[in-house]
Design a protein around this motif. Structure first.
Motif, PDB file in Angstrom:
ATOM      1  N   SER A 181     -55.312  55.495  50.291  1.00  0.00           N
ATOM      2  CA  SER A 181     -56.299  54.844  50.529  1.00  0.00           C
ATOM      3  C   SER A 181     -57.137  55.570  51.597  1.00  0.00           C
ATOM      4  CB  SER A 181     -56.095  53.513  51.105  1.00  0.00           C
ATOM      5  OG  SER A 181     -55.209  53.442  52.349  1.00  0.00           O
ATOM      6  N   VAL A 182     -58.413  55.640  51.532  1.00  0.00           N
ATOM      7  CA  VAL A 182     -59.121  56.300  52.383  1.00  0.00           C
ATOM      8  C   VAL A 182     -59.435  55.748  53.797  1.00  0.00           C
ATOM      9  CG1 VAL A 182     -61.606  57.599  53.003  1.00  0.00           C
ATOM     10  CG2 VAL A 182     -60.446  57.658  50.515  1.00  0.00           C
ATOM     11  N   PRO A 183     -59.033  56.266  54.812  1.00  0.00           N
ATOM     12  CA  PRO A 183     -59.231  55.414  56.099  1.00  0.00           C
ATOM     13  C   PRO A 183     -60.684  55.095  56.287  1.00  0.00           C
ATOM     14  CG  PRO A 183     -58.048  57.369  56.717  1.00  0.00           C
ATOM     15  CD  PRO A 183     -58.427  57.476  54.994  1.00  0.00           C
ATOM     16  N   GLU A 184     -61.079  53.795  56.906  1.00  0.00           N
ATOM     17  CA  GLU A 184     -62.392  53.272  56.968  1.00  0.00           C
ATOM     18  C   GLU A 184     -62.622  53.238  58.380  1.00  0.00           C
ATOM     19  OE1 GLU A 184     -64.535  52.768  54.802  1.00  0.00           O
ATOM     20  OE2 GLU A 184     -63.252  52.980  53.011  1.00  0.00           O
ATOM     21  N   THR A 185     -61.637  53.174  59.408  1.00  0.00           N
ATOM     22  CA  THR A 185     -61.760  53.057  60.829  1.00  0.00           C
ATOM     23  C   THR A 185     -60.725  54.232  61.384  1.00  0.00           C
ATOM     24  OG1 THR A 185     -60.232  51.214  61.191  1.00  0.00           O
ATOM     25  CG2 THR A 185     -62.675  50.674  60.460  1.00  0.00           C
ATOM     26  N   PRO A 186     -60.789  54.348  62.677  1.00  0.00           N
ATOM     27  CA  PRO A 186     -59.842  55.153  63.215  1.00  0.00           C
ATOM     28  C   PRO A 186     -58.202  54.454  63.211  1.00  0.00           C
ATOM     29  CG  PRO A 186     -61.716  55.095  64.364  1.00  0.00           C
ATOM     30  CD  PRO A 186     -62.114  54.222  63.626  1.00  0.00           C
ATOM     31  N   ARG A 187     -58.506  53.002  63.454  1.00  0.00           N
ATOM     32  CA  ARG A 187     -57.038  52.366  63.474  1.00  0.00           C
ATOM     33  C   ARG A 187     -56.384  52.568  62.291  1.00  0.00           C
ATOM     34  NH1 ARG A 187     -60.290  49.981  67.085  1.00  0.00           N
ATOM     35  NH2 ARG A 187     -59.228  49.839  68.965  1.00  0.00           N
ATOM     36  N   ASP A 188     -57.163  52.799  60.961  1.00  0.00           N
ATOM     37  CA  ASP A 188     -56.554  52.796  59.766  1.00  0.00           C
ATOM     38  C   ASP A 188     -55.458  54.236  59.689  1.00  0.00           C
ATOM     39  OD1 ASP A 188     -57.755  50.645  58.775  1.00  0.00           O
ATOM     40  OD2 ASP A 188     -59.473  51.916  57.905  1.00  0.00           O
ATOM     41  N   LEU A 189     -55.620  55.297  60.508  1.00  0.00           N
ATOM     42  CA  LEU A 189     -55.031  56.261  60.621  1.00  0.00           C
ATOM     43  C   LEU A 189     -53.376  55.973  61.013  1.00  0.00           C
ATOM     44  CD1 LEU A 189     -57.348  58.747  62.622  1.00  0.00           C
ATOM     45  CD2 LEU A 189     -56.720  58.972  60.236  1.00  0.00           C
ATOM     46  N   LEU A 190     -53.232  54.840  61.570  1.00  0.00           N
ATOM     47  CA  LEU A 190     -51.944  54.531  61.916  1.00  0.00           C
ATOM     48  C   LEU A 190     -51.012  54.360  60.723  1.00  0.00           C
ATOM     49  CD1 LEU A 190     -52.522  51.856  64.938  1.00  0.00           C
ATOM     50  CD2 LEU A 190     -51.747  54.545  65.058  1.00  0.00           C
ATOM     51  N   GLU A 191     -51.832  54.062  59.249  1.00  0.00           N
ATOM     52  CA  GLU A 191     -50.998  53.697  58.130  1.00  0.00           C
ATOM     53  C   GLU A 191     -50.896  55.175  57.371  1.00  0.00           C
ATOM     54  OE1 GLU A 191     -49.707  50.935  57.738  1.00  0.00           O
ATOM     55  OE2 GLU A 191     -50.550  50.172  59.585  1.00  0.00           O
ATOM     56  N   HIS A 192     -51.238  56.174  57.906  1.00  0.00           N
ATOM     57  CA  HIS A 192     -51.295  57.497  57.176  1.00  0.00           C
ATOM     58  C   HIS A 192     -50.455  58.683  57.774  1.00  0.00           C
ATOM     59  CE1 HIS A 192     -54.858  57.075  54.365  1.00  0.00           C
ATOM     60  NE2 HIS A 192     -54.946  56.056  55.188  1.00  0.00           N
ATOM     61  N   PHE A 250     -61.854  59.226  69.285  1.00  0.00           N
ATOM     62  CA  PHE A 250     -63.122  58.610  68.341  1.00  0.00           C
ATOM     63  C   PHE A 250     -63.927  57.633  69.286  1.00  0.00           C
ATOM     64  CE2 PHE A 250     -59.529  59.226  65.552  1.00  0.00           C
ATOM     65  CZ  PHE A 250     -60.101  59.962  64.590  1.00  0.00           C
ATOM     66  N   GLU A 251     -65.009  57.273  68.831  1.00  0.00           N
ATOM     67  CA  GLU A 251     -66.067  56.325  69.469  1.00  0.00           C
ATOM     68  C   GLU A 251     -66.350  55.279  68.213  1.00  0.00           C
ATOM     69  OE1 GLU A 251     -70.344  56.565  70.910  1.00  0.00           O
ATOM     70  OE2 GLU A 251     -69.036  57.710  72.333  1.00  0.00           O
ATOM     71  N   GLU A 252     -65.857  54.040  68.788  1.00  0.00           N
ATOM     72  CA  GLU A 252     -66.237  52.875  67.859  1.00  0.00           C
ATOM     73  C   GLU A 252     -66.930  51.832  68.578  1.00  0.00           C
ATOM     74  OE1 GLU A 252     -63.469  50.193  64.842  1.00  0.00           O
ATOM     75  OE2 GLU A 252     -62.545  51.272  66.451  1.00  0.00           O
ATOM     76  N   ASN A 253     -68.109  51.826  68.130  1.00  0.00           N
ATOM     77  CA  ASN A 253     -68.970  50.482  68.679  1.00  0.00           C
ATOM     78  C   ASN A 253     -69.525  50.689  70.150  1.00  0.00           C
ATOM     79  OD1 ASN A 253     -68.822  49.013  66.257  1.00  0.00           O
ATOM     80  ND2 ASN A 253     -67.145  47.964  66.914  1.00  0.00           N
ATOM     81  N   GLY A 254     -69.534  52.185  70.276  1.00  0.00           N
ATOM     82  CA  GLY A 254     -70.047  52.644  71.778  1.00  0.00           C
ATOM     83  C   GLY A 254     -68.738  52.679  72.685  1.00  0.00           C
ATOM     84  N   HIS A 255     -67.689  52.615  72.330  1.00  0.00           N
ATOM     85  CA  HIS A 255     -66.458  52.661  73.143  1.00  0.00           C
ATOM     86  C   HIS A 255     -65.470  53.719  72.521  1.00  0.00           C
ATOM     87  CE1 HIS A 255     -67.754  48.700  75.076  1.00  0.00           C
ATOM     88  NE2 HIS A 255     -68.056  48.190  74.113  1.00  0.00           N
TER      89      HIS A 255
END
Length: 298
Positions: free
Chosen positions: A179-190, A208-213
């Protein structure tokens, strides 16, 4: 007193060499009276008679000979060094030692310095490839190359490249079978390919930067390397996702061997800088290196 003595000692040395005030004045491009005044001032300050004058000749006294033996080698060496410094302006020379990571050396240093080296064959360049945050003073380097955020505050920093972005990449085959990662946290499943840092010995934490954080992800996978090219080769072979600066993956992405993911989570950050210890007087060769490497935005 030192400044006056050096000028007058030089005049005394020329008079002793020419054995004539007239010839010495001509060689020094000053008037004979000015030269006589200079020698008299020197003798008065030292309370010594340095020259024996007759109507036909001028010769050093015994004490004058001793003074010549003592100071002539030093004055000649000073004159020679000054001449060399002046010639260096027109003919820059010497060895410049720079430490840099391999990609910066290949993509920035070499393209910019290659024309300079061709123009000035007496400039010698030594580039040491190193990912560590090298102490350039202790290791006797003239300069180093780091990302802007890594340059120490007490160093002079010169921007030599554009701002950069990070890039997460994987092979088309890997993305087709996972599956293609949609958010940085999806990388934990890859399966991710780690890069070991030479400074701390630990693995690089993907930023990474997510929602300005800021979002930091500690990834895991079957492979880890200590160079970027190895990690990208493994990503091409389908072993997982690699993470590096986007300029390092341009060719592989353009050719289709790798595909970018999570691009919207990778904001720009300061690129490569040349850093060196102080604003002391640089050699002509080092100044040319600085001028050649200075980043000029299009």
């Amino acid at each position: 007193m030192l400044r006056e003595n050096i000028a007058d000692l030089m005049a005394f040395m020329v008079v002793a060499e020419e054995k004539s005030f007239t010839k010495a004045a001509r060689k020094l491009n000053i008037s004979q009276s000015a030269l006589s005044h200079s020698i008299k001032n020197l003798e008065d300050r030292l309370h010594l008679q340095l020259l024996r004058r007759t109507t036909r000749s001028v010769a050093p006294t015994n004490i004058g000979e001793r003074l010549l033996e003592l100071y002539t080698p030093h004055l000649v060496a000073m004159e020679s060094e000054l001449k060399n410094l002046c010639e260096t302006i027109d003919h820059p020379s010497g060895t410049i030692r720079i430490t840099a990571p391999d990609y910066a050396a290949k993509a920035i240093l070499w393209p910019k310095l290659c024309p300079l080296l061709a123009k000035y064959p007496d400039i010698h360049l030594e580039i040491s490839i190193d990912y560590a945050l090298t102490d350039i003073v202790a290791e006797r380097f003239d300069a180093g190359v780091r990302l802007g955020e890594q340059v120490e505050k007490d160093m002079i920093a010169l921007k030599i490249g554009p701002d950069l972005r990070m890039a997460a990449v994987a092979s088309p085959h890997y993305l087709e079978t996972h599956s293609v990662p949609e958010t940085p946290r999806d990388l934990l499943e890859h399966h991710c390919i780690n890069l070991r840092l030479p400074t701390s010995g630990g693995f690089y934490v993907w930023e990474f930067e997510e929602n300005g954080h800021e979002c930091k992800i500690r990834v895991e996978g079957q492979l880890s390397f200590n160079t970027i090219d190895q990690a990208l080769d493994a990503a091409e072979a389908g072993f997982g996702i690699a993470y590096t600066t986007e300029d390092a993956v341009v060719e592989r992405v353009a050719s289709g061997r790798l595909k970018r993911i999570l691009e919207n989570y990778c904001p720009p950050f300061p690129g490569y800088y040349l850093y060196y210890p102080t604003r002391r007087q640089h050699t002509a060769a080092f100044q040319l290196v600085i001028d050649s490497l200075r980043y000029k935005a299009l």
